[in-house]
Design a protein around this motif. Structure first.
Motif, mmCIF file in Angstrom:
data_model
loop_
_atom_site.group_PDB
_atom_site.id
_atom_site.type_symbol
_atom_site.label_atom_id
_atom_site.label_comp_id
_atom_site.label_asym_id
_atom_site.label_seq_id
_atom_site.Cartn_x
_atom_site.Cartn_y
_atom_site.Cartn_z
ATOM 1 N N GLY A 120 0.835 -1.198 0.000
ATOM 2 C CA GLY A 120 0.000 0.000 0.000
ATOM 3 C C GLY A 120 0.868 1.246 0.000
ATOM 4 O O GLY A 120 2.042 1.209 -0.352
ATOM 5 N N ASN A 121 0.287 2.375 0.432
ATOM 6 C CA ASN A 121 1.034 3.629 0.501
ATOM 7 C C ASN A 121 1.763 3.697 1.842
ATOM 8 O O ASN A 121 1.177 3.409 2.884
ATOM 9 N N LEU A 122 3.041 4.077 1.803
ATOM 10 C CA LEU A 122 3.863 4.118 3.008
ATOM 11 C C LEU A 122 4.460 5.503 3.201
ATOM 12 O O LEU A 122 5.077 6.055 2.281
ATOM 13 N N ASP A 123 4.308 6.054 4.394
ATOM 14 C CA ASP A 123 4.921 7.328 4.748
ATOM 15 C C ASP A 123 6.423 7.094 4.944
ATOM 16 O O ASP A 123 6.835 6.343 5.817
ATOM 17 N N LEU A 124 7.247 7.738 4.114
ATOM 18 C CA LEU A 124 8.694 7.559 4.209
ATOM 19 C C LEU A 124 9.362 8.678 5.012
ATOM 20 O O LEU A 124 10.573 8.705 5.149
ATOM 21 N N GLY A 125 8.564 9.614 5.512
ATOM 22 C CA GLY A 125 9.112 10.666 6.349
ATOM 23 C C GLY A 125 9.242 11.982 5.623
ATOM 24 O O GLY A 125 8.563 12.249 4.642
ATOM 25 N N ARG A 126 10.147 12.797 6.113
ATOM 26 C CA ARG A 126 10.378 14.116 5.530
ATOM 27 C C ARG A 126 11.862 14.276 5.239
ATOM 28 O O ARG A 126 12.695 13.575 5.796
ATOM 29 N N VAL A 127 12.152 15.224 4.375
ATOM 30 C CA VAL A 127 13.535 15.550 4.051
ATOM 31 C C VAL A 127 13.596 17.030 3.705
ATOM 32 O O VAL A 127 12.638 17.596 3.171
ATOM 33 N N MET A 128 14.703 17.647 4.038
ATOM 34 C CA MET A 128 14.942 19.042 3.685
ATOM 35 C C MET A 128 15.834 19.082 2.443
ATOM 36 O O MET A 128 16.723 18.241 2.288
ATOM 37 N N LEU A 129 15.579 20.059 1.577
ATOM 38 C CA LEU A 129 16.373 20.255 0.361
ATOM 39 C C LEU A 129 17.046 21.616 0.407
ATOM 40 O O LEU A 129 16.431 22.602 0.799
ATOM 41 N N LEU A 130 18.283 21.655 -0.005
ATOM 42 C CA LEU A 130 19.004 22.899 -0.235
ATOM 43 C C LEU A 130 19.420 22.871 -1.702
ATOM 44 O O LEU A 130 20.345 22.139 -2.067
ATOM 45 N N PRO A 131 18.691 23.600 -2.563
ATOM 46 C CA PRO A 131 18.980 23.543 -4.003
ATOM 47 C C PRO A 131 19.598 24.822 -4.571
ATOM 48 O O PRO A 131 18.963 25.532 -5.341
ATOM 49 N N PRO A 132 20.840 25.190 -4.202
ATOM 50 C CA PRO A 132 21.421 26.396 -4.781
ATOM 51 C C PRO A 132 21.512 26.273 -6.304
ATOM 52 O O PRO A 132 21.848 25.218 -6.829
ATOM 53 N N THR A 133 21.187 27.369 -6.979
ATOM 54 C CA THR A 133 21.171 27.381 -8.441
ATOM 55 C C THR A 133 21.933 28.603 -8.933
ATOM 56 O O THR A 133 21.720 29.710 -8.438
ATOM 57 N N TYR A 192 19.132 16.933 3.355
ATOM 58 C CA TYR A 192 19.595 16.899 4.743
ATOM 59 C C TYR A 192 18.400 16.797 5.688
ATOM 60 O O TYR A 192 17.254 16.923 5.266
ATOM 61 N N ASP A 193 18.670 16.556 6.939
ATOM 62 C CA ASP A 193 17.679 16.523 8.019
ATOM 63 C C ASP A 193 16.507 15.582 7.714
ATOM 64 O O ASP A 193 15.358 15.982 7.729
ATOM 65 N N GLN A 194 16.843 14.339 7.450
ATOM 66 C CA GLN A 194 15.819 13.325 7.207
ATOM 67 C C GLN A 194 15.033 13.054 8.479
ATOM 68 O O GLN A 194 15.600 12.958 9.562
#
Length: 173
Positions: free
Chosen positions: A90-103, A130-132
């Motif tokens: 089924g559907n599974l919550d894998l958590g959260r993650v932070m992104l730092l995408p400098p462009t 970061y920060d999983q």
């Protein structure tokens, strides 16, 4: 998990007037939509990965090399929820993650009128994860989630519209 990142710039107000001369450095503060494009493998249980979009505050710095050519560095960070969908469990919550995408983009600015300044840009992005955070619920079946920092390309099309000498309206995609 590999990710490409599309940054959709939204409306912003600038505190400094924009690029009339070479060697000028300008700062913008704006709202930016971060829309991850998922590319993931879910081994053993199959399925796909879904990642939430997020609207964040963003800051960028634009340095005018010439009147028409500028280099722009876009900085911001965003939080995303990650879900495995349509798996054998089924559907599974894998958590959260932070992104730092400098462009970093190189832009070409046009000046068709006194108040309208369209531009086009292209550049490179490096997304750092970061920060999983752990998921909740039936995640006993998920033993780990690995995120892989990744390089991508950025493209821009936008315009600045002069409100007064110190304030501009910007739309950027």
């Amino acid at each position: 998990m590999k990710k490409g990142l599309l940054i959709l710039g939204a409306i912003f107000a600038s505190a400094i007037s924009f690029g009339q001369e070479a060697s000028e450095l300008h700062m913008r503060v704006r709202a930016t939509g971060v829309v991850p494009m998922e590319d993931a493998k879910i081994e053993a249980i199959g399925g796909n990965v879904a990642v939430t979009n997020n609207l964040i505050p963003e800051i960028d710095f634009t340095y005018y090399i010439t009147k028409n050519i500028a280099a722009e560095l876009i900085l911001g960070t965003s939080k995303h929820e990650v879900v495995a969908v349509n798996t054998a469990l089924g559907n599974l919550d894998l958590g959260r993650v932070m992104l730092l995408p400098p462009t970093l983009n190189v832009q070409y600015h046009l000046y068709p009128t006194k108040n309208l300044k369209p531009y086009v840009g292209a550049g490179i992005n490096y997304t750092i994860f970061y920060d999983q955070g752990q998921g909740k619920g039936r995640n006993a079946a998920v033993t780990s989630v690995d995120y892989k920092n990744n390089v991508g390309f950025g493209f821009q099309l936008g315009f600045d519209y002069k409100i007064n000498d110190k304030l501009y309206w910007n739309v950027d995609v």
